[in-house]
Design an enzyme around this catalytic site. Structure first.
Site, PDB file in Angstrom:
ATOM      1  N   ASP A   1     -14.481  80.513  29.883  1.00 10.92           N
ATOM      2  CA  ASP A   1     -13.086  80.191  30.193  1.00 10.92           C
ATOM      3  C   ASP A   1     -12.471  79.479  28.982  1.00 10.92           C
ATOM      4  O   ASP A   1     -13.097  78.625  28.349  1.00 10.92           O
ATOM      5  CB  ASP A   1     -13.009  79.296  31.430  1.00 10.92           C
ATOM      6  CG  ASP A   1     -11.603  79.225  32.002  1.00 10.92           C
ATOM      7  OD1 ASP A   1     -11.395  79.759  33.102  1.00 10.92           O
ATOM      8  OD2 ASP A   1     -10.713  78.631  31.338  1.00 10.92           O
ATOM      9  N   ILE A   2     -11.227  79.807  28.680  1.00 14.42           N
ATOM     10  CA  ILE A   2     -10.560  79.232  27.508  1.00 14.42           C
ATOM     11  C   ILE A   2     -10.267  77.733  27.699  1.00 14.42           C
ATOM     12  O   ILE A   2     -10.162  76.991  26.720  1.00 14.42           O
ATOM     13  CB  ILE A   2      -9.265  80.031  27.198  1.00 14.42           C
ATOM     14  CG1 ILE A   2      -8.838  79.856  25.769  1.00 14.42           C
ATOM     15  CG2 ILE A   2      -8.132  79.679  28.146  1.00 14.42           C
ATOM     16  CD1 ILE A   2      -7.772  80.852  25.310  1.00 14.42           C
TER      17      ILE A   2
ATOM     18  N   GLY B   1      -4.691  79.039  44.514  1.00 24.01           N
ATOM     19  CA  GLY B   1      -4.518  78.607  43.125  1.00 24.01           C
ATOM     20  C   GLY B   1      -4.796  79.683  42.106  1.00 24.01           C
ATOM     21  O   GLY B   1      -4.995  79.388  40.923  1.00 24.01           O
ATOM     22  N   GLN B   2      -4.794  80.956  42.531  1.00 23.68           N
ATOM     23  CA  GLN B   2      -5.075  82.052  41.579  1.00 23.68           C
ATOM     24  C   GLN B   2      -3.918  82.206  40.600  1.00 23.68           C
ATOM     25  O   GLN B   2      -2.760  82.331  41.014  1.00 23.68           O
ATOM     26  CB  GLN B   2      -5.287  83.368  42.339  1.00 23.68           C
ATOM     27  CG  GLN B   2      -5.632  84.529  41.415  1.00 23.68           C
ATOM     28  CD  GLN B   2      -5.895  85.830  42.176  1.00 23.68           C
ATOM     29  OE1 GLN B   2      -5.726  85.899  43.393  1.00 23.68           O
ATOM     30  NE2 GLN B   2      -6.289  86.854  41.451  1.00 23.68           N
TER      31      GLN B   2
ATOM     32  N   HIS C   1     -11.507  87.253  39.505  1.00 26.39           N
ATOM     33  CA  HIS C   1     -12.435  86.601  38.577  1.00 26.39           C
ATOM     34  C   HIS C   1     -13.223  85.533  39.313  1.00 26.39           C
ATOM     35  O   HIS C   1     -12.684  84.804  40.135  1.00 26.39           O
ATOM     36  CB  HIS C   1     -11.717  86.005  37.367  1.00 26.39           C
ATOM     37  CG  HIS C   1     -10.521  85.188  37.703  1.00 26.39           C
ATOM     38  ND1 HIS C   1      -9.326  85.747  38.093  1.00 26.39           N
ATOM     39  CD2 HIS C   1     -10.325  83.850  37.705  1.00 26.39           C
ATOM     40  CE1 HIS C   1      -8.449  84.794  38.321  1.00 26.39           C
ATOM     41  NE2 HIS C   1      -9.027  83.630  38.109  1.00 26.39           N
TER      42      HIS C   1
HETATM   43  P1  5GP Z   1      -7.484  81.044  38.160  1.00 28.43           P
HETATM   44  O1  5GP Z   1      -6.685  79.778  38.205  1.00 28.43           O
HETATM   45  O2  5GP Z   1      -6.617  82.274  38.257  1.00 28.43           O
HETATM   46  O3  5GP Z   1      -8.615  81.042  39.157  1.00 28.43           O
HETATM   47  O4  5GP Z   1      -8.213  81.034  36.766  1.00 28.43           O
HETATM   48  C1  5GP Z   1      -7.730  81.665  35.624  1.00 28.43           C
HETATM   49  C2  5GP Z   1      -8.573  81.148  34.498  1.00 28.43           C
HETATM   50  O5  5GP Z   1      -8.421  82.001  33.387  1.00 28.43           O
HETATM   51  C3  5GP Z   1      -8.202  79.730  34.046  1.00 28.43           C
HETATM   52  O6  5GP Z   1      -9.331  78.874  34.223  1.00 28.43           O
HETATM   53  C4  5GP Z   1      -7.822  79.925  32.575  1.00 28.43           C
HETATM   54  O7  5GP Z   1      -8.259  78.842  31.770  1.00 28.43           O
HETATM   55  C5  5GP Z   1      -8.510  81.233  32.216  1.00 28.43           C
HETATM   56  N1  5GP Z   1      -7.837  81.998  31.195  1.00 28.43           N
HETATM   57  C6  5GP Z   1      -6.519  82.329  31.135  1.00 28.43           C
HETATM   58  N2  5GP Z   1      -6.253  83.062  30.038  1.00 28.43           N
HETATM   59  C7  5GP Z   1      -7.426  83.207  29.368  1.00 28.43           C
HETATM   60  C8  5GP Z   1      -7.779  83.872  28.154  1.00 28.43           C
HETATM   61  O8  5GP Z   1      -6.960  84.492  27.458  1.00 28.43           O
HETATM   62  N3  5GP Z   1      -9.083  83.799  27.782  1.00 28.43           N
HETATM   63  C9  5GP Z   1     -10.013  83.140  28.531  1.00 28.43           C
HETATM   64  N4  5GP Z   1     -11.281  83.137  28.076  1.00 28.43           N
HETATM   65  N5  5GP Z   1      -9.722  82.500  29.681  1.00 28.43           N
HETATM   66  C10 5GP Z   1      -8.432  82.531  30.096  1.00 28.43           C
END
Ligand code: 5GP
Length: 116
Positions: A29-30, A92-93, A99
């Protein structure tokens, strides 16, 4: 518009792959929130758990097997870890592509609750 994870799958946005098979891709994760924070995504674009179809059963099985393999490879299998899949607004997606967050490398808090 393709989502950001579809762009990573196509190689249009870089990511350090830690695991890949025909069905899934895993990369850090970034913005990590734990010492180990890896995202495991299906190569097929599936928006969320709400959009799963019966034919996705093999893909989802590979997501869990990938989690097991990555956890072992990164040395956190024995101590344990969390798997998190957010769905929709209340979940919170943020990225509209399923993912699984693999979180570990430390004892993690249990602070899920309603937003106040
Ligand atoms: P969500 O909140 O949708 O469950 O998680 C999305 C996740 O994707 C976040 O933890 C965010 O840091 C990660 N993320 C968003 N854009 C990128 C990216 O371009 N590269 C990587 N490696 N992670 C990302």
């Amino acid at each position: 518009m393709p989502d950001i994870f579809c762009k990573i799958i196509k190689g249009e946005i870089p990511a350090d792959k830690v695991y890949e098979d025909d069905f899934v891709l895993a990369f850090p994760d970034i913005h990590p929130i734990a010492p180990v924070h890896v995202l495991i995504i299906p190569k097929k674009h599936i928006k969320s758990i709400n959009d799963l179809e019966d034919s996705d059963i093999e893909t989802m099985g590979h997501m869990f097997l990938a989690a097991k393999k990555v956890a072992a490879d990164l040395g956190i299998a024995e101590k344990g870890y969390k798997l998190l899949i957010r769905t929709g607004r209340d979940g919170g997606q943020e990225v509209p592509h399923i993912h699984m967050h693999l979180l570990g490398g430390a004892r993690l808090r249990e602070d899920i609750g309603p937003v106040r």
